[in-house]
Design an enzyme around this catalytic site. Sequence first.
Site, PDB file in Angstrom:
ATOM      1  N   ASP D 208       0.853  -1.167  -0.151  1.00  0.00           N
ATOM      2  CA  ASP D 208      -0.007  -0.104   0.058  1.00  0.00           C
ATOM      3  C   ASP D 208       0.940   1.101  -0.117  1.00  0.00           C
ATOM      4  O   ASP D 208       1.235   1.699   0.935  1.00  0.00           O
ATOM      5  CB  ASP D 208      -0.883  -0.085   1.415  1.00  0.00           C
ATOM      6  N   CYS D 372      -8.335   6.694  10.359  1.00  0.00           N
ATOM      7  CA  CYS D 372      -8.593   5.122   9.657  1.00  0.00           C
ATOM      8  C   CYS D 372      -7.514   4.081   9.814  1.00  0.00           C
ATOM      9  O   CYS D 372      -7.315   3.378   9.130  1.00  0.00           O
ATOM     10  CB  CYS D 372      -8.547   5.406   8.132  1.00  0.00           C
TER      11      CYS D 372
HETATM   12  C1  LIG Z   1      -1.481   4.215   4.093  1.00  0.00           C
HETATM   13  C2  LIG Z   1      -2.902   4.493   3.320  1.00  0.00           C
HETATM   14  N1  LIG Z   1      -3.396   3.862   2.592  1.00  0.00           N
HETATM   15  C3  LIG Z   1      -4.741   3.857   1.783  1.00  0.00           C
HETATM   16  C4  LIG Z   1      -5.256   5.177   2.019  1.00  0.00           C
HETATM   17  C5  LIG Z   1      -6.428   5.373   1.480  1.00  0.00           C
HETATM   18  O1  LIG Z   1      -6.155   6.415   0.445  1.00  0.00           O
HETATM   19  P1  LIG Z   1      -7.691   6.615  -0.474  1.00  0.00           P
HETATM   20  O2  LIG Z   1      -8.517   7.266   0.691  1.00  0.00           O
HETATM   21  O3  LIG Z   1      -7.203   8.017  -1.455  1.00  0.00           O
HETATM   22  O4  LIG Z   1      -8.389   5.622  -1.164  1.00  0.00           O
HETATM   23  C6  LIG Z   1      -4.648   6.009   2.696  1.00  0.00           C
HETATM   24  C7  LIG Z   1      -5.166   7.409   2.542  1.00  0.00           C
HETATM   25  O5  LIG Z   1      -6.111   7.874   3.421  1.00  0.00           O
HETATM   26  C8  LIG Z   1      -3.432   5.842   3.535  1.00  0.00           C
HETATM   27  O6  LIG Z   1      -2.729   6.836   4.073  1.00  0.00           O
END
Ligand SMILES: Cc1ncc(COP(=O)(O)O)c(C=O)c1O
Lengths: 134, 134, 414, 414
Positions: D208, D372
């Site tokens: 990720d 999150c």
């Molecule tokens: C480490 C990580 N993974 C995934 C995401 C998800 O990204 P998005 O909300 O653009 O799908 C984020 C951002 O919020 C993130 O910081």
Amino acid sequence: MSEEMTQLYQELIMARARSPHFAGRPAAFEHHAQGENPVCGDQVEVFVGNAQVRHESRGCAILLASADLMAEAVAGKTAAEVSELHAAFEQMVETGQTNPALGDLNALAGLWEYRSRIRCATLPWAALAQALGA
Amino acid sequence: MSEEMTQLYQELIMARARSPHFAGRPAAFEHHAQGENPVCGDQVEVFVGNAQVRHESRGCAILLASADLMAEAVAGKTAAEVSELHAAFEQMVETGQTNPALGDLNALAGLWEYRSRIRCATLPWAALAQALGA
Amino acid sequence: MSAALQAGAFDVERIRQDFPILTRTVHGKKLVFLDSAASAQKPRAVIDAMAHCMEAQYANVHRGLHFMSERTSEAYEAVRDKVAGLINAASRDEIVFTRNGTESINLVAHSFGRALLKAGDAVVVSEMEHHANLVPWQMLRDAHGVELRIVKITDSGEVDFASLEAQFADGKVKLLAITHMSNVLGSYTPAERLCAFAHARGAKILLDGAQAIVHRRVDVQVIGADFYVFSGHKLYGPTGIGVLYARREILEDMPPFLGGGDMINSVSYTHSSWARPPHRFEAGTPAIIETIGLGAAIDYVEAIGFDAIAAHERALTEHALNMLADVPGLSVLGRAQDRGGVISFVMQDIHAHDIATLLDRQGIAVRAGHHCAEPLMGRLGVSSTARASFGVYTTRAEIDALKSGLLRVQQVFR
Amino acid sequence: MSAALQAGAFDVERIRQDFPILTRTVHGKKLVFLDSAASAQKPRAVIDAMAHCMEAQYANVHRGLHFMSERTSEAYEAVRDKVAGLINAASRDEIVFTRNGTESINLVAHSFGRALLKAGDAVVVSEMEHHANLVPWQMLRDAHGVELRIVKITDSGEVDFASLEAQFADGKVKLLAITHMSNVLGSYTPAERLCAFAHARGAKILLDGAQAIVHRRVDVQVIGADFYVFSGHKLYGPTGIGVLYARREILEDMPPFLGGGDMINSVSYTHSSWARPPHRFEAGTPAIIETIGLGAAIDYVEAIGFDAIAAHERALTEHALNMLADVPGLSVLGRAQDRGGVISFVMQDIHAHDIATLLDRQGIAVRAGHHCAEPLMGRLGVSSTARASFGVYTTRAEIDALKSGLLRVQQVFR
Ligand SMILES: Cc1ncc(COP(=O)(O)O)c(C=O)c1O
Ligand SMILES: Cc1ncc(COP(=O)(O)O)c(C=O)c1O
């Protein structure tokens, strides 16, 4: 008729699209292969035998003319020569640069401006390459 | 200290957040209910008994102060009166318009500018409404 | 303020001034853009709203406590209200933002289809669906064992109700998924009648409004739709944003489709619980800038008014059908009574691709191909068609140009 | 041409001129935007590229034969090459466009997970995942019967390789899905070592890269990643566009995720066949305008150069850690050796929400909450944190402002 309009659809192409010289399934042949353009359903089938190529094509004027001009151009050529011509043809339609080695095939040079139509002209060549096992 | 900064976090709020008057689980109570803010995990539990409200709160200063000021404001009130006050409180924090009926609760009027913090102040009220079966 | 918004009556020349691209030339010719059904051009108001967002008021939404985030969240959520107003949803919570109409249908096929339909249930689609409203149901069929049935259309391009009766006869049908307006034939389907039909037989109904929403006022409550889907980019809005409307009780019962941030209530390793609709269905950072652009597009069309838009397009379509009737060897496909500004046609001995290329040479943009509706091509007995489609900015003069353009194409093929 | 592009060396003041929003005030104070990890601000070049697309060169892609469509398709597909170049993919066909990083992971969980993992296989994620890289695997677990395992992190916020060994011991693990940089702790994970580790044990690996891609040059071939995902909006591009990189052989084996236009080879009622990757995974009208915006963002960061960006952010992070060490009662969470420009902290007796609100009053935007990453909060023993994060436009002065801002917050709470 404006010149731009007839640049690609010039007399030679229209003539071959209207009355192809090499159309029709021969009674006997050694190889054959089919090509289809999924975008429009256009189809071409090429038949190879006796160092001659014939085609059965259903499609646009560019496809019909390209298939017919191809059949003419490759008559009597070896598989290696066909493959060379194929490469030169692809380059010509991609770039718009005509190539003396391509003779009448250069009529399709205007295609380079119509990226999504290039496939119409190369489909018969792809089918031929497949028929020849390339 | 700039005035803007202390507008919302004024003395009354900070005092109640630091040293609440109505915190702690009573030995006996008739109703209770819990509320949680999923955004931050903050929690409040309210206990109703003897026409008094007490609370156990874990959260930000706004939540702590709001729970404590609520407990004070509703003391001795009927369920119907509490529900009226709740509605007035929600309107006040949504609009920023103070309301004489709300007394000290008006200290939270500055919240209307912080839409995502409004939840911190209304959480105790939602828990209280739940405890009262509204 | 756009020219159109100030105009009292519908004034196509003033509307055209709102669309910067319409002043462009193509191959040295004035652009005549007759491909709006594929994607519409964008008014200045949409371009400006997106630029303004990025220049002056941008941050991620929902999770921020600071000014930029709060204001951006408000602007984003305000568009949900606008969409609810546009289609008269009973509640803003019935509006889910997606990437496009295609994703909206896939969302329903996954979340509703896999959780609330069972093997042996049947889904009905029509012979005139866009692939977007066919392939997701095929995939559901293949993965989940529901049956996929096809309702016939008449030769005029309308839903064949006798066939519909037959498909529903055994009581297995639980969902009718059907277009509200064909992107090939231009036919509107009788949405109210279809909804009543499905509901009377215990089925839910999804209307694919990708085309319909552009040309007329849609009222999901009057229609009685359970699901209604469309794309922003055909409604003069940006790409990257689509809409799923679904009735609240149905959304409440649907499990999430994509997992991630913003769609949860709480997360632990063993168990996560989901946010309530619509957020349950909006995982991750949404298309914030595009949603704001869609809001501007809705304001734009609402300011013109759907009555005016529908009247304009009705007049254009009538004019176009008259003009095309004069072109020798040309046949229009579909003759539905109730139709919008999309016309497909074929010409004797001239392939649709050649038509499109030769019109393009004259600055006229039409589409050619199967229009993502291969099975319909089979039904019509053609492999591809040429298609002209109209928007708020289309003029009678452009339709006249199409006609002369087609006559010139015929001269090349003479 | 942007100021930054003309600059020889990294000049943050010139870079700031490229970002119109940075001149804005908030509550009468100069905006100090320290929330780039949630979503970055947009340079003029991105705003202009999107506006230009809508003003001068727009039509739907792939299916049109006319000038506007061909040129737009070219511009759209050219961005695929740019993305491939950005991460050094072996082929442009390994780049799939999605809405965001979240959708990219969900795509893998559906298409790879449901088709190529079987019940009894295990997927491993770490204790420091964003919900986007946790919830999709939970949903896969619950729907499909794979096992979900959690690899521990150390107290410093790094992957615990002993725990990783243990999770892989029984040979059931078929996929390691792990962050390349934590959005909470700022830790970079040792991507090359993790890939080698997974491959040696017959597992695939998904990284990720939502945070990692922003701060450093990423080379998927050097790293050895099977899947790599990120979002455009964190990389100074628009919302509504994300990327999935996957190795070609894997993509070839994956069935489609969403069905609709553009992802098919041919469609009939009984059977449809799929286009080859990447188009197989791009159903419906893509986020055309946003993809073009992403292309401009990539050009922008490439022109600055990742070496310069990484050096700038390293210096800022070091400065910030020093400054924050001076704030009494403040603790920074995570002390990874290898870290990027994201710092989470808590303060004694002051809730993160109150910190964020009181900083906002001073014009300083930080994020507060669980970011999150609820399970990580549990691991760290906090319910929420405040987080400051940096971009190419962040200055030392802004970090100094953060420090004074925090001291002022403490005065309110004194
Ligand atoms: C480490 C990580 N993974 C995934 C995401 C998800 O990204 P998005 O909300 O653009 O799908 C984020 C951002 O919020 C993130 O910081
Ligand atoms: C009738 C219909 N349904 C669905 C779609 C799919 O829309 P999108 O490509 O925006 O997802 C289209 C547009 O191409 C359409 O015309």
